[in-house]
Write an enzyme that holds these catalytic residues in place. Structure first.
Site, PDB file in Angstrom:
ATOM      1  N   SER A  65       0.816  -1.220   0.000  1.00  0.00           N
ATOM      2  CA  SER A  65       0.000   0.000   0.000  1.00  0.00           C
ATOM      3  C   SER A  65       0.846   1.266   0.000  1.00  0.00           C
ATOM      4  CB  SER A  65      -0.949  -0.010   1.202  1.00  0.00           C
ATOM      5  OG  SER A  65      -1.879  -1.055   1.077  1.00  0.00           O
ATOM      6  N   ARG A 188       3.637  -9.124  15.141  1.00  0.00           N
ATOM      7  CA  ARG A 188       3.395  -7.767  14.636  1.00  0.00           C
ATOM      8  C   ARG A 188       2.023  -7.237  15.043  1.00  0.00           C
ATOM      9  NH1 ARG A 188       3.317  -7.802   8.228  1.00  0.00           N
ATOM     10  NH2 ARG A 188       2.067  -5.913   8.520  1.00  0.00           N
ATOM     11  N   ARG A 258       9.497   1.045   6.442  1.00  0.00           N
ATOM     12  CA  ARG A 258       8.173   1.622   6.204  1.00  0.00           C
ATOM     13  C   ARG A 258       7.660   2.221   7.512  1.00  0.00           C
ATOM     14  NH1 ARG A 258       2.974  -1.294   3.321  1.00  0.00           N
ATOM     15  NH2 ARG A 258       1.385  -0.387   4.667  1.00  0.00           N
ATOM     16  N   PRO A 259       7.227   3.467   7.502  1.00  0.00           N
ATOM     17  CA  PRO A 259       6.934   4.179   8.754  1.00  0.00           C
ATOM     18  C   PRO A 259       5.647   3.787   9.464  1.00  0.00           C
ATOM     19  CG  PRO A 259       7.415   5.719   6.953  1.00  0.00           C
ATOM     20  CD  PRO A 259       7.204   4.377   6.348  1.00  0.00           C
ATOM     21  N   ASP A 398      -8.001  -5.649   1.063  1.00  0.00           N
ATOM     22  CA  ASP A 398      -6.666  -5.883   1.602  1.00  0.00           C
ATOM     23  C   ASP A 398      -6.709  -6.345   3.053  1.00  0.00           C
ATOM     24  OD1 ASP A 398      -3.812  -5.876   1.320  1.00  0.00           O
ATOM     25  OD2 ASP A 398      -3.767  -4.096   2.575  1.00  0.00           O
TER      26      ASP A 398
END
Length: 532
Positions: A65, A188, A258-259, A398
């Site tokens: 994304s 995660r 990726r932030p 998604d």
């Protein structure tokens, strides 16, 4: 006399809606989608590429994304941080990176511990295990004596039970060079939440910062024991493996590039005004992030952001046009921060509306998510008649696709199709032109050939459909509009400028997806009001 309402160009991003002819395990093909079916039958459409070199990633690397929205908004192929950091390791400049060297030196001088935090997989979406191995080598070269790894397991951008393999790979490398240990593991789901579910983040934070020891099991064995209890990588509870809590005088390198999913844990560790849960701030603490997670964070950035000029939102703003962005929480940063090339602040004339995502543990429990509220926001914006560009993201394909649950993913697809019908009806009332696409694939492949749930993205192309407003013709393109093949996400911003009759800047190397007419048509390229 009041001005006629502006007929907008509406960019609809169906997040995770890929194209795959095979119907097996294909939530999109198996869903009842009368709206999308009718659009593909009646309107110009093509497929665009969303992975690998077409979006600035290595060949064969699935898109995501962040990458998708960067390319969509920039109108050019944006070299991604995965490639940038991997190239630095390969050519050796990584080991001369000043930010990384200085944190190692300060920790070494204080005889503190160096902590490496990040997602441990080869998914390449938020991090890459090769980058962690590079950091371990750097720590050895810099004379670090205490190296602590806080492993965050994936199971979302990789198969659901490969975490044990990845930590074994890390452990083997630590033993090979004679430095470091894995001191904690966390799925995660906890450590990389991005929806302000602070109860999850707190569990990971406590394991990383509070003193304790493990029970003698290795990290790999702990993960395998969770597998035996039907707990897969994404959902592994934060667990202490051995001594090595983050403490005053230590240093931290957070190696996610990726932030969006790294921010909340960083806020808890370094933000002086953090109030997500009670905690004592650890000071002094040298903290380095691979990339810029948030300009306000008091950290050092190892790989500074690339400046992207003349992106779509900037051009719209500079023309004095207004634009509107909306998505629910899970995808809001993508239609704002990432679509704007990594800029937090909106452009002049850019309005935004955040829709709250459902507060559920996983989105298979609410496959409709907040699609209705997102559609309501878009319809309200179009009815105002003031926006030349509207950008909206539907998260369902998604986010539900990531659960690996086919039945629920089908429900998610049908929800989006229903809401797309509402959006199109509203756009038709104001003469809007609607462009429908996706940022990457996902829901079209829900299980692998062995029937195991597939929770990652895909490398499949995605649809691009152009729905002209009733009675409208694309300026400068004569009669029936035709779309070319072989496009990529970077071509969509130039297509929008083409429809709005705005010149495409040199920085935008993407090309309009609208086939040029055989006979040149002289068109007024001055911005026009596409009102009825």
């Amino acid at each position: 006399m009041a001005e006629a309402p502006i007929a907008p160009v509406v960019l609809v991003i169906l997040d995770g809606w890929g194209y795959r002819p095979d119907t097996r395990a294909n939530a999109i093909a198996q869903a009842n989608t009368p709206i999308m079916d009718s659009l593909i039958a009646a309107y110009p459409n093509t497929l665009v590429n969303t992975s690998g070199k077409d979006v600035g990633l290595p060949k064969g690397q699935m898109g995501n994304s962040e990458v998708g929205h960067l390319n969509l908004g920039a109108g050019r192929v944006v070299p991604q941080e995965l490639v940038r950091i991997s190239d630095a390791i390969e050519d050796g400049t990584f080991f001369d990176n000043q930010a990384l060297i200085e944190v190692c030196q300060r920790v070494r001088d204080r005889r503190g511990k160096l902590h490496l935090i990040g997602l441990c997989s080869d998914g390449g979406v938020h991090s890459h295990i090769d980058h962690l191995l590079g950091l371990i080598d750097l720590a050895k070269l810099q004379g670090i004596s205490q190296l602590c790894i806080h492993a965050i397991t994936d199971g979302r951008d990789t198969p659901t039970n490969e975490g044990a393999h990845f930590v074994q790979q890390i452990q083997a490398h630590l033993e090979k060079i004679g430095l470091g240990r894995i001191v904690s593991v966390s799925g995660r789901y906890y450590a990389l939440d991005r929806d302000r579910r602070w109860d999850r983040v707190e569990k990971a934070y406590r394991v990383m910062t509070e003193d304790g020891v493990g029970d003698g099991r290795s990290a790999a064995q702990v993960i395998k024991d969770y597998y035996a209890s039907d707990i897969t990588d994404e959902f592994i509870p934060p667990t202490r493996i051995g001594a090595g809590a983050i403490a005053s005088g230590d240093g931290v390198i957070f190696y996610n590039f990726r932030p969006d999913r790294a921010r909340q844990l960083c806020y808890a560790l370094v933000n002086p005004s953090f109030d997500g849960f009670p905690r004592e701030r650890i000071q002094p603490l040298d903290f380095v992030t691979f990339t810029q997670y948030d300009p306000a964070l008091p950290v050092v950035v190892a790989f500074e952001p690339q400046n992207l000029n003349n992106i779509l939102g900037e051009i719209i703003s500079r023309q004095g046009m207004k634009q509107f962005r909306t998505a629910e929480t899970e995808k809001y940063p993508h239609v704002t921060y990432f679509f704007n090339g990594g800029l937090e602040q909106p452009f002049a004339g850019e309005d935004r509306e955040l829709i709250q995502s459902p507060m559920v543990s996983t989105y298979d429990k609410a496959p409709q998510m907040s699609a209705k509220a997102v559609t309501d926001a878009v319809c309200r914006a179009m009815e105002k008649g003031i926006y030349s560009l509207v950008v909206v993201n539907y998260a369902n394909p998604d986010m539900v696709g990531h659960t690996g649950k086919l039945k629920e993913a089908i429900q998610a697809i049908e929800t989006v199709d229903l809401n797309l019908g509402r959006l199109l009806a509203s756009a038709a009332k104001v003469g809007g032109t609607v462009l429908i696409t996706a940022d990457h694939g996902n829901a079209e492949y829900m299980s692998d050939e062995s029937g195991n749930p597939w929770t990652a993205h895909t490398t499949n192309p995605v649809p691009f459909i152009l729905v002209e407003g009733e009675g409208r013709k694309i300026p400068g393109h004569g009669g029936e509009v035709k779309l070319r093949e072989g496009g990529k996400l970077a071509d969509i911003a130039p297509t929008i400028l083409d429809i709005l009759q705005l010149p495409v800047p040199a920085e935008m190397t993407g090309k309009t997806l609208i086939d040029q007419p055989l006979v040149e048509i002289k068109a007024n390229r001055t911005p026009v009001n596409l009102s009825r």
